[in-house]
Design a protein around this motif. Structure first.
Motif, mmCIF file in Angstrom:
data_model
loop_
_atom_site.group_PDB
_atom_site.id
_atom_site.type_symbol
_atom_site.label_atom_id
_atom_site.label_comp_id
_atom_site.label_asym_id
_atom_site.label_seq_id
_atom_site.Cartn_x
_atom_site.Cartn_y
_atom_site.Cartn_z
ATOM 1 N N GLY A 96 0.794 -1.217 0.000
ATOM 2 C CA GLY A 96 0.000 0.000 0.000
ATOM 3 C C GLY A 96 0.826 1.266 0.000
ATOM 4 N N ASP A 97 2.126 1.149 0.251
ATOM 5 C CA ASP A 97 2.937 2.358 0.347
ATOM 6 C C ASP A 97 4.349 2.155 -0.170
ATOM 7 O OD1 ASP A 97 3.956 0.720 2.294
ATOM 8 O OD2 ASP A 97 3.655 2.108 3.938
ATOM 9 N N CYS A 98 4.491 1.435 -1.235
ATOM 10 C CA CYS A 98 5.819 1.122 -1.764
ATOM 11 C C CYS A 98 5.982 1.745 -3.150
ATOM 12 C CB CYS A 98 6.006 -0.386 -1.847
ATOM 13 S SG CYS A 98 7.640 -0.871 -2.393
ATOM 14 N N ASP A 99 6.986 2.604 -3.303
ATOM 15 C CA ASP A 99 7.257 3.213 -4.597
ATOM 16 C C ASP A 99 8.293 2.436 -5.395
ATOM 17 O OD1 ASP A 99 5.488 5.289 -4.135
ATOM 18 O OD2 ASP A 99 7.021 6.483 -3.114
ATOM 19 N N VAL A 100 9.126 1.668 -4.717
ATOM 20 C CA VAL A 100 10.198 0.921 -5.381
ATOM 21 C C VAL A 100 10.010 -0.553 -5.092
ATOM 22 C CG1 VAL A 100 12.688 0.586 -5.504
ATOM 23 C CG2 VAL A 100 11.771 2.868 -5.087
ATOM 24 N N PHE A 101 10.131 -1.362 -6.117
ATOM 25 C CA PHE A 101 10.000 -2.808 -5.941
ATOM 26 C C PHE A 101 11.271 -3.481 -6.425
ATOM 27 C CE2 PHE A 101 7.980 -6.726 -5.324
ATOM 28 C CZ PHE A 101 8.344 -7.540 -6.363
ATOM 29 N N ASP A 102 11.877 -4.288 -5.580
ATOM 30 C CA ASP A 102 13.040 -5.093 -5.935
ATOM 31 C C ASP A 102 14.176 -4.263 -6.531
ATOM 32 O OD1 ASP A 102 14.422 -7.473 -5.983
ATOM 33 O OD2 ASP A 102 13.737 -8.010 -7.986
ATOM 34 N N ARG A 144 -2.829 -3.111 0.890
ATOM 35 C CA ARG A 144 -4.155 -2.996 0.285
ATOM 36 C C ARG A 144 -4.757 -4.391 0.255
ATOM 37 N NH1 ARG A 144 -7.216 0.298 -1.732
ATOM 38 N NH2 ARG A 144 -8.649 0.005 -3.438
ATOM 39 N N MET A 145 -5.973 -4.520 0.767
ATOM 40 C CA MET A 145 -6.668 -5.801 0.761
ATOM 41 C C MET A 145 -7.861 -5.719 -0.180
ATOM 42 S SD MET A 145 -6.696 -7.069 4.731
ATOM 43 C CE MET A 145 -7.174 -8.748 4.325
ATOM 44 N N VAL A 146 -8.091 -6.816 -0.885
ATOM 45 C CA VAL A 146 -9.265 -6.956 -1.741
ATOM 46 C C VAL A 146 -9.895 -8.298 -1.407
ATOM 47 C CG1 VAL A 146 -10.120 -7.152 -4.102
ATOM 48 C CG2 VAL A 146 -8.258 -5.553 -3.582
ATOM 49 N N ALA A 147 -11.175 -8.276 -1.075
ATOM 50 C CA ALA A 147 -11.901 -9.500 -0.738
ATOM 51 C C ALA A 147 -13.109 -9.626 -1.660
ATOM 52 C CB ALA A 147 -12.360 -9.475 0.718
ATOM 53 N N LEU A 148 -13.339 -10.841 -2.148
ATOM 54 C CA LEU A 148 -14.485 -11.113 -3.017
ATOM 55 C C LEU A 148 -15.531 -11.916 -2.254
ATOM 56 C CD1 LEU A 148 -12.651 -12.128 -6.311
ATOM 57 C CD2 LEU A 148 -13.492 -9.875 -5.627
ATOM 58 N N PHE A 149 -16.796 -11.562 -2.494
ATOM 59 C CA PHE A 149 -17.921 -12.228 -1.848
ATOM 60 C C PHE A 149 -18.936 -12.626 -2.904
ATOM 61 C CE2 PHE A 149 -15.959 -9.519 1.242
ATOM 62 C CZ PHE A 149 -15.952 -10.274 2.397
ATOM 63 N N ASN A 150 -19.578 -13.759 -2.703
ATOM 64 C CA ASN A 150 -20.577 -14.241 -3.660
ATOM 65 C C ASN A 150 -21.880 -13.458 -3.599
ATOM 66 O OD1 ASN A 150 -19.036 -16.323 -4.869
ATOM 67 N ND2 ASN A 150 -19.343 -17.558 -3.041
ATOM 68 N N THR A 151 -22.219 -12.944 -2.427
ATOM 69 C CA THR A 151 -23.503 -12.252 -2.290
ATOM 70 C C THR A 151 -23.313 -10.861 -1.689
ATOM 71 O OG1 THR A 151 -23.961 -13.015 -0.040
ATOM 72 C CG2 THR A 151 -24.657 -14.469 -1.859
ATOM 73 N N GLU A 152 -24.291 -10.011 -1.943
ATOM 74 C CA GLU A 152 -24.275 -8.660 -1.369
ATOM 75 C C GLU A 152 -24.411 -8.730 0.152
ATOM 76 O OE1 GLU A 152 -26.312 -4.319 -2.122
ATOM 77 O OE2 GLU A 152 -27.386 -6.100 -2.782
ATOM 78 N N ALA A 153 -25.209 -9.676 0.634
ATOM 79 C CA ALA A 153 -25.396 -9.819 2.080
ATOM 80 C C ALA A 153 -24.072 -10.131 2.783
ATOM 81 C CB ALA A 153 -26.420 -10.914 2.372
ATOM 82 N N GLU A 154 -23.279 -11.037 2.212
ATOM 83 C CA GLU A 154 -21.966 -11.358 2.801
ATOM 84 C C GLU A 154 -21.046 -10.137 2.780
ATOM 85 O OE1 GLU A 154 -21.517 -16.091 1.655
ATOM 86 O OE2 GLU A 154 -20.860 -14.578 0.206
ATOM 87 N N SER A 155 -21.055 -9.432 1.667
ATOM 88 C CA SER A 155 -20.222 -8.240 1.537
ATOM 89 C C SER A 155 -20.633 -7.164 2.533
ATOM 90 C CB SER A 155 -20.307 -7.717 0.099
ATOM 91 O OG SER A 155 -19.500 -6.582 -0.068
#
Length: 88
Positions: A33-39, A53-64
């Motif tokens: 989430g805060d890296c300007d240089v990689f390797d 940064r996290m991204v989570a996927l859910f099958n339903t709107e209720a779960e989300s």
């Protein structure tokens, strides 16, 4: 399918991952989430990212929606963005 995305302190990742899985997440990814240089070869010291940064996927709107409410309850500073990815 619904997606929640947000940033948080990296040290909280494992705790929040468990919350998202308990809420029904079918997939969770983490990126820096805060890296300007990689390797960068000239850098001799390795430091870990302070934010991720996290991204989570859910099958339903209720779960989300449930996961969003759980996140807000645990971390008031986190404001997850919710996106609808498919109509299924």
């Amino acid at each position: 399918m619904y997606k929640l995305s947000f940033e948080l302190e990296t040290e909280l990742f494992l705790r929040i991952e468990k919350v998202l899985l308990s809420a029904g997440a079918s997939s969770i990814t983490q990126t820096d989430g805060d890296c300007d240089v990689f390797d960068e070869p000239a850098v001799r010291e390795t430091s870990s990212w302070s934010r991720c940064r996290m991204v989570a996927l859910f099958n339903t709107e209720a779960e989300s929606n449930f996961a969003r409410s759980q996140l807000r309850e645990i971390l008031a500073s986190v404001s997850p963005k919710q996106d609808k990815l498919t109509d299924s």
